[in-house]
Design a protein around this motif. Structure first.
Motif, PDB file in Angstrom:
ATOM      1  N   HIS A 191       9.327   2.935  10.598  1.00  0.00           N
ATOM      2  CA  HIS A 191       8.504   4.218  10.755  1.00  0.00           C
ATOM      3  C   HIS A 191       8.281   4.923  12.217  1.00  0.00           C
ATOM      4  N   SER A 192       7.821   3.766  13.234  1.00  0.00           N
ATOM      5  CA  SER A 192       7.578   4.152  14.448  1.00  0.00           C
ATOM      6  C   SER A 192       8.996   4.483  15.331  1.00  0.00           C
ATOM      7  N   GLU A 193      10.172   3.963  14.716  1.00  0.00           N
ATOM      8  CA  GLU A 193      11.541   4.269  15.354  1.00  0.00           C
ATOM      9  C   GLU A 193      12.074   5.768  14.915  1.00  0.00           C
ATOM     10  N   GLY A 194      11.121   6.352  13.823  1.00  0.00           N
ATOM     11  CA  GLY A 194      11.703   7.945  13.614  1.00  0.00           C
ATOM     12  C   GLY A 194      12.173   7.875  12.243  1.00  0.00           C
ATOM     13  N   HIS A 195      12.336   6.850  11.359  1.00  0.00           N
ATOM     14  CA  HIS A 195      12.746   7.077   9.798  1.00  0.00           C
ATOM     15  C   HIS A 195      11.512   7.648   9.128  1.00  0.00           C
ATOM     16  N   THR A 196      11.803   8.397   7.971  1.00  0.00           N
ATOM     17  CA  THR A 196      10.776   8.968   7.029  1.00  0.00           C
ATOM     18  C   THR A 196      10.838   7.969   5.891  1.00  0.00           C
ATOM     19  N   LEU A 197       9.673   7.486   5.540  1.00  0.00           N
ATOM     20  CA  LEU A 197       9.502   6.318   4.684  1.00  0.00           C
ATOM     21  C   LEU A 197       8.823   6.818   3.614  1.00  0.00           C
ATOM     22  N   ILE A 198       9.256   6.576   2.237  1.00  0.00           N
ATOM     23  CA  ILE A 198       8.642   6.882   1.134  1.00  0.00           C
ATOM     24  C   ILE A 198       8.615   5.822   0.175  1.00  0.00           C
ATOM     25  N   LEU A 199       7.376   5.230  -0.251  1.00  0.00           N
ATOM     26  CA  LEU A 199       7.263   4.005  -1.089  1.00  0.00           C
ATOM     27  C   LEU A 199       6.685   4.492  -2.225  1.00  0.00           C
ATOM     28  N   VAL A 200       6.743   3.550  -3.389  1.00  0.00           N
ATOM     29  CA  VAL A 200       5.935   3.463  -4.535  1.00  0.00           C
ATOM     30  C   VAL A 200       5.295   1.993  -4.297  1.00  0.00           C
ATOM     31  N   THR A 201       4.080   1.999  -4.883  1.00  0.00           N
ATOM     32  CA  THR A 201       3.256   0.874  -4.878  1.00  0.00           C
ATOM     33  C   THR A 201       2.270   0.868  -5.762  1.00  0.00           C
ATOM     34  N   HIS A 202       1.998  -0.266  -6.157  1.00  0.00           N
ATOM     35  CA  HIS A 202       0.818  -0.766  -6.896  1.00  0.00           C
ATOM     36  C   HIS A 202      -0.367  -1.259  -6.151  1.00  0.00           C
ATOM     37  N   GLU A 203       0.093  -1.648  -5.059  1.00  0.00           N
ATOM     38  CA  GLU A 203      -0.952  -2.322  -4.285  1.00  0.00           C
ATOM     39  C   GLU A 203      -1.567  -1.665  -3.266  1.00  0.00           C
ATOM     40  N   PRO A 204      -3.034  -1.613  -3.122  1.00  0.00           N
ATOM     41  CA  PRO A 204      -3.936  -0.929  -2.155  1.00  0.00           C
ATOM     42  C   PRO A 204      -3.363  -1.067  -0.745  1.00  0.00           C
ATOM     43  N   GLU A 205      -3.217  -2.365  -0.487  1.00  0.00           N
ATOM     44  CA  GLU A 205      -3.114  -2.978   0.973  1.00  0.00           C
ATOM     45  C   GLU A 205      -1.718  -2.250   1.373  1.00  0.00           C
ATOM     46  N   ILE A 206      -0.624  -2.109   0.723  1.00  0.00           N
ATOM     47  CA  ILE A 206       0.449  -1.406   1.093  1.00  0.00           C
ATOM     48  C   ILE A 206       0.290  -0.020   1.432  1.00  0.00           C
ATOM     49  N   ALA A 207      -0.329   0.634   0.455  1.00  0.00           N
ATOM     50  CA  ALA A 207      -0.624   2.096   0.546  1.00  0.00           C
ATOM     51  C   ALA A 207      -1.193   2.315   1.693  1.00  0.00           C
ATOM     52  N   ASN A 208      -2.211   1.354   2.054  1.00  0.00           N
ATOM     53  CA  ASN A 208      -3.160   1.495   3.301  1.00  0.00           C
ATOM     54  C   ASN A 208      -2.192   1.584   4.540  1.00  0.00           C
ATOM     55  N   HIS A 209      -0.962   0.887   4.606  1.00  0.00           N
ATOM     56  CA  HIS A 209       0.069   1.193   5.753  1.00  0.00           C
ATOM     57  C   HIS A 209       0.398   2.580   5.875  1.00  0.00           C
ATOM     58  N   CYS A 210       0.444   3.314   4.915  1.00  0.00           N
ATOM     59  CA  CYS A 210       1.021   4.614   4.879  1.00  0.00           C
ATOM     60  C   CYS A 210      -0.098   5.463   5.522  1.00  0.00           C
ATOM     61  N   GLN A 211       0.445   6.620   6.063  1.00  0.00           N
ATOM     62  CA  GLN A 211      -0.378   7.953   6.773  1.00  0.00           C
ATOM     63  C   GLN A 211      -0.716   8.731   5.619  1.00  0.00           C
ATOM     64  N   ARG A 212      -0.098   8.792   4.253  1.00  0.00           N
ATOM     65  CA  ARG A 212      -0.299   9.672   3.411  1.00  0.00           C
ATOM     66  C   ARG A 212      -0.073   9.240   1.815  1.00  0.00           C
ATOM     67  N   THR A 213      -1.127   9.339   1.035  1.00  0.00           N
ATOM     68  CA  THR A 213      -0.887   8.804  -0.283  1.00  0.00           C
ATOM     69  C   THR A 213      -1.161   9.915  -1.295  1.00  0.00           C
ATOM     70  N   VAL A 214       0.005   9.915  -2.261  1.00  0.00           N
ATOM     71  CA  VAL A 214       0.163  10.771  -3.144  1.00  0.00           C
ATOM     72  C   VAL A 214      -0.187  10.311  -4.613  1.00  0.00           C
ATOM     73  N   ARG A 215      -1.148  10.262  -5.431  1.00  0.00           N
ATOM     74  CA  ARG A 215      -1.401   9.910  -6.488  1.00  0.00           C
ATOM     75  C   ARG A 215      -0.817  10.667  -7.811  1.00  0.00           C
ATOM     76  N   LEU A 216       0.042  10.047  -8.800  1.00  0.00           N
ATOM     77  CA  LEU A 216       0.512  10.923  -9.601  1.00  0.00           C
ATOM     78  C   LEU A 216      -0.228  10.146 -10.968  1.00  0.00           C
ATOM     79  N   SER A 217      -0.411  11.119 -11.959  1.00  0.00           N
ATOM     80  CA  SER A 217      -0.985  11.012 -13.385  1.00  0.00           C
ATOM     81  C   SER A 217      -0.154  11.913 -14.173  1.00  0.00           C
ATOM     82  N   ASP A 218       0.317  11.019 -15.211  1.00  0.00           N
ATOM     83  CA  ASP A 218       0.902  12.047 -16.425  1.00  0.00           C
ATOM     84  C   ASP A 218       1.972  12.992 -15.667  1.00  0.00           C
ATOM     85  N   GLY A 219       2.636  12.668 -14.550  1.00  0.00           N
ATOM     86  CA  GLY A 219       3.838  13.659 -14.105  1.00  0.00           C
ATOM     87  C   GLY A 219       3.106  14.841 -13.254  1.00  0.00           C
ATOM     88  N   HIS A 220       1.762  14.540 -12.965  1.00  0.00           N
ATOM     89  CA  HIS A 220       1.229  15.444 -12.207  1.00  0.00           C
ATOM     90  C   HIS A 220       0.540  15.002 -10.794  1.00  0.00           C
TER      91      HIS A 220
END
Ligand SMILES: Nc1ncnc2c1ncn2[C@@H]1O[C@H](COP(=O)(O)OP(=O)(O)OP(=O)(O)O)[C@@H](O)[C@H]1O
Ligand SMILES: [Mg+2]
Length: 239
Positions: A191-220
């Motif tokens: 990320h610091s080298e300029g890549h765009t990173l988009i992750l899927v995770t169940h783990e809060p600690e991992i989501a915590n590394h990210c600047q932005r978190t989008v929560r999906l629920s039933d496709g919304h």
């Protein structure tokens, strides 16, 4: 905002024995270049469906997907394949390595599709394996590597095409916590080298590394949260 991805009213439906499943429904989302974000949400909420659409592995049933300002639906098959190969690197939970190919061969494989010459392929693949700290494991087969090493081969494979976007669906789902920390440190560097990173995770600690978190629920999109930018604290060298 340097816009990389724009999703406009994206929907994805599956037909199953007379039933219609809306895996995604009316998604509007903009993702900037060099964002570091995670999709979270319960099982079946649409995260993998979202990743497959973002990675141009699947097409939406409705709505528009603009990548670098271009409507993906307007691309020809060959343009689409080229976009997939050049722009996007995929990392899966289950690594998806070829079992009979060495680490080096697995990484070189993506470059074959891109028409890179053999000598150059090997050079770039070795470099990618070095970046993930596996220069001493190039000749190992997947079953001669640990889980974390296999995932690093998969990351090297995604990286060696020099994609601007890395999509990772539960990249640490099969890894223990210390290996997970290594992989996340690597993602932080990318990320610091300029890549765009988009992750899927169940783990809060991992989501915590990210600047932005989008929560999906039933496709919304249920929640779209961005951490406040880090304050640059002025340090007075004389004070
Ligand atoms: N090929 C398919 N055919 C029919 N239904 C599907 C298909 N793929 C996914 N679905 C359905 O679409 C919904 C979203 O699935 P998706 O795989 O995107 O969920 P997910 O958020 O990734 O879940 P998980 O956390 O379990 O991986 C689910 O209800 C699923 O059953
Ligand atoms: Mg999934």
């Amino acid at each position: 905002m340097n816009e990389l991805i724009r999703l406009v009213d994206i929907g994805k439906q599956y037909q199953m024995g007379g039933e219609t499943i809306a895996a995604l429904d009316g998604i509007n989302l903009t993702i900037a270049r060099n964002e570091y974000m995670a999709f979270i949400g319960s099982s079946g909420s649409g995260k993998s469906t979202m990743m497959n659409i973002l990675g141009c592995l699947d097409t939406p049933s409705k709505g528009s997907y603009f990548l670098n300002g271009r409507d993906v639906a307007s691309m020809s098959q060959s343009e689409l394949a080229q976009t997939r190969n050049r722009e996007i690197g995929f990392i899966f939970q289950s690594f998806n390595l070829l079992p009979r190919a060495t680490a080096l061969q697995n990484v070189m494989q993506t470059l074959i599709y891109r028409g890179v010459r053999p000598a150059e392929r090997e050079k770039r693949a070795r470099h990618a394996l070095e970046r993930v700290g596996l220069e001493k494991r190039v000749d190992h087969l997947p079953n001669q590597l640990s889980g974390g090493q296999r995932q690093r081969v998969a990351i090297a494979r995604a990286l060696c095409g020099e994609p601007s976007i890395l999509l990772a669906d539960e990249p640490t789902g099969n890894l223990d916590s210390s290996t997970t920390a290594d992989i996340m440190a690597l993602f932080d560097t990318l990320h610091s080298e300029g890549h765009t990173l988009i992750l899927v995770t169940h783990e809060p600690e991992i989501a915590n590394h990210c600047q932005r978190t989008v929560r999906l629920s039933d496709g919304h999109v249920l929640l779209d949260q961005t951490k406040p930018a880090q304050q640059n604290v002025e340090v007075n060298p004389h004070g």
